[in-house]
Design an enzyme around this catalytic site. Structure first.
Site, mmCIF file in Angstrom:
data_model
loop_
_atom_site.group_PDB
_atom_site.id
_atom_site.type_symbol
_atom_site.label_atom_id
_atom_site.label_comp_id
_atom_site.label_asym_id
_atom_site.label_seq_id
_atom_site.Cartn_x
_atom_site.Cartn_y
_atom_site.Cartn_z
ATOM 1 N N GLU A 86 22.316 -27.744 27.655
ATOM 2 C CA GLU A 86 22.062 -27.766 29.097
ATOM 3 C C GLU A 86 23.365 -28.147 29.802
ATOM 4 O OE1 GLU A 86 19.548 -30.857 30.976
ATOM 5 O OE2 GLU A 86 18.512 -29.171 31.916
ATOM 6 N N GLU A 112 10.264 -35.383 31.419
ATOM 7 C CA GLU A 112 10.682 -34.032 31.821
ATOM 8 C C GLU A 112 12.196 -34.002 31.683
ATOM 9 O OE1 GLU A 112 12.333 -31.439 33.289
ATOM 10 O OE2 GLU A 112 11.634 -31.815 35.336
ATOM 11 N N LYS A 160 12.312 -46.228 40.793
ATOM 12 C CA LYS A 160 13.746 -46.486 40.619
ATOM 13 C C LYS A 160 14.456 -45.147 40.805
ATOM 14 C CE LYS A 160 17.160 -46.455 38.429
ATOM 15 N NZ LYS A 160 18.437 -45.822 38.867
ATOM 16 N N CYS A 212 16.385 -28.598 36.531
ATOM 17 C CA CYS A 212 15.877 -28.674 35.156
ATOM 18 C C CYS A 212 15.416 -27.310 34.676
ATOM 19 C CB CYS A 212 14.760 -29.696 35.054
ATOM 20 S SG CYS A 212 13.601 -29.624 36.417
#
Ligand code: NDP
Length: 481
Positions: free
Chosen positions: A383, A253, A178, A287
């Site tokens: 983040e 992750e 997906k 990331c």
């Protein structure tokens, strides 16, 4: 879009292009201009169900019976085809996600390399014999989980598909993918190329759609035996909850707040390009972006000035202009990053790129470097996922470690020092899945196990570790007297 040889308003299930069950599509926007450039399929639970059914058939049938060496050959052939198509894949990706062409090319090259690596490893993954009691022979079998679900974000679609689908297929699993609704095109292109090199029908199925619809249906499906997710902490939690309902393993992750730590004995000339590039690469939507730059006070001003001058020279533009920085992925992401810039009001802006002559509807954010940021400030803790870095001064090794470890995350860290003993101490003290000494590898390294601790997630991708993660170990104990 002229480079597409398939219709992205369809799903690829069981080797066939088919319209989504609800007959609906979602609009596709070019981040560089904000223009609507096409439509993708809005897959639903019924499409996920069909994809899981096709994957089950492939795992129990043609793909499951394919010998490991042949699986490897197919993956390596796919890698060669991807390598031939690097330019077209890069153009598709650049238009879809807004990354400069050279970055998109690098992603396609990395995808080919993942397939080469995992194709070569497919027949080297095996169990062991174990000494046991008299009269017994005991051995272990490394077997695929079965059907694996892959939820891939929009920042590095090709690289993340390479590391997760590549490893899963090499280990003999059949996959349902997906992709993010903002980045489906190269996922569909990749699956079609896989079909062209002879991957059996159903071994890789792609269902585009919304996370809350197709994504949630995939995580909840009882026919899925393993889930691999890359994305935000909030969605990662939902994925883990869904995995717990079905009691299946999950790899998460979830990004980070990764520091680069510069000591006063560092080779600053070597460090400088890494300090800035690891923050602005892919417009900071990485990331493992290095969003915190920790600098020992003695060289703090020198590093600040050098970084500021690099920021002033950064060129921001459309993906096709192939400059240093492109737009962010979406209007939503632009809003999120601008929200952080609002929180930065009152802080010292040490360096900033200028935005010149850009399409007014494109999703551009000026790369910004803040200096002297307190450790507990939101910009030093959260983040941001945009081209924003903060500089934090430190006195000594102990303070550097405390600041480096002082967030909820633990994905990657970089340490710049010529002192070998300090390198070893720092590598041990930092809580992160990867530590780079006198270099920094944002997103790089097919061979290098990668993953986080804390809110950066759990499980390891890349390298051989990923292959172990995509298998389950069976122990066979034979009594023969
Ligand atoms: P998400 O975590 O929501 O999206 C990541 C993937 O999960 C996408 O494929 C998304 O599909 C899918 N998804 C969304 N909701 C669900 C659900 N309920 N069940 C299953 N799958 C789901 O991230 P966003 O795109 O919303 O970005 C927000 C923030 O997340 C960013 O600002 C950044 O901080 C972080 N992020 C981190 C990434 C990383 O590499 N670690 C990558 C991307 C984002 P869809 O997009 O179609 O909704």
């Amino acid at each position: 879009m002229k480079d597409l040889w398939f219709d992205p308003s369809q799903c690829l299930i069981d080797g066939q292009w088919i319209a989504p069950s609800g007959g609906q599509t979602l609009p596709l926007f070019d981040p560089s201009t904000g223009e609507e450039i096409g439509a993708i399929a809005r897959g639903q639970a019924a499409d996920i169900d069909a994809a899981v059914g096709a994957a089950t058939k492939a795992w129990q049938g043609a793909w499951g019976r394919t010998p490991a060496a042949e699986r490897g050959r197919i993956l390596m052939a796919l890698g060669r085809l991807v390598a031939e198509k690097v330019d077209v894949l890069a153009r598709i990706e650049a238009a879809d996600v807004g990354k400069p062409l050279k970055q998109a090319r690098a992603d396609a090259v990395a995808l080919a390399r993942y397939l080469e690596f995992y194709g070569g490893a497919a027949d080297k993954l095996h169990g062991e014999t174990i000494p046991y009691l008299d009269g017994y022979t005991v051995y272990t079998l490394r077997e695929p989980h079965g059907v694996t679900g892959h939820i891939v974000p929009w920042n590095y679609p090709m690289q993340i598909i390479g590391r997760s689908v590549g490893a899963a297929l090499a280990a003999g699993n059949a996959c349902v993918l997906k992709p993010a609704e903002d980045a489906c095109l190269t996922a569909l292109a990749f699956a079609d190329l896989a079909r062209q090199v002879g991957l059996p029908d159903g071994a890789l199925n792609v269902v585009p759609g919304l996370g809350a619809e197709a994504g949630a249906a995939l995580t909840a499906h009882p026919g899925v035996h393993h889930l691999s997710f890359t994305g935000s902490v909030a969605t990662g939690r939902m994925v883990q909850r869904a995995a717990s309902e079905n009691v299946v393993p999950v790899t998460l992750e979830l990004g980070g707040k990764s520091p680069q730590i510069v000591f006063d004995d560092a080779d600053l000339e070597a460090a400088l390009p890494f300090l800035v590039n690891a923050g602005i690469q892919n417009c900071g939507q990485t990331c493992s972006a290095s969003s915190r730059i920790l600098v020992q006070r003695k060289v703090y001003e020198q590093v600040r000035e050098a970084m500021a001058s690099r920021y002033a020279g950064l060129r921001v533009g459309k993906a096709v202009d192939d400059l240093d920085v492109g737009p962010v992925i979406s209007a939503k992401q632009k809003g999120l990053v601008e929200g952080f810039l609002d929180k930065g009001q009152g802080l010292e802006i040490a360096g900033q790129a200028t935005l010149n002559d850009l399409p007014s509807d494109g999703y551009y954010v000026a790369p910004t470097l803040y200096a002297g940021v307190a450790q507990d400030h939101a910009l030093a803790q959260d983040e941001i996922f945009g081209p924003v870095q903060v500089m934090i001064p430190f006195e000594d090794e102990a303070e550097a470690v405390a600041i480096a470890n002082g967030t909820d995350y633990g994905l990657v860290a970089g340490v710049w020092t010529r002192d070998g003993a300090r390198q070893m101490r720092m590598a041990r003290s930092i809580r992160a899945g990867q530590v780079f000494l006198n270099n920094y590898g944002a997103g790089g390294g097919v061979e290098l196990p990668f993953g986080g601790i804390g809110k950066s997630g759990h499980g390891r991708e890349k390298g051989f570790e990923a292959l172990y993660g995509f298998t389950t170990l069976k122990t066979v104990a034979a009594y023969h007297g």
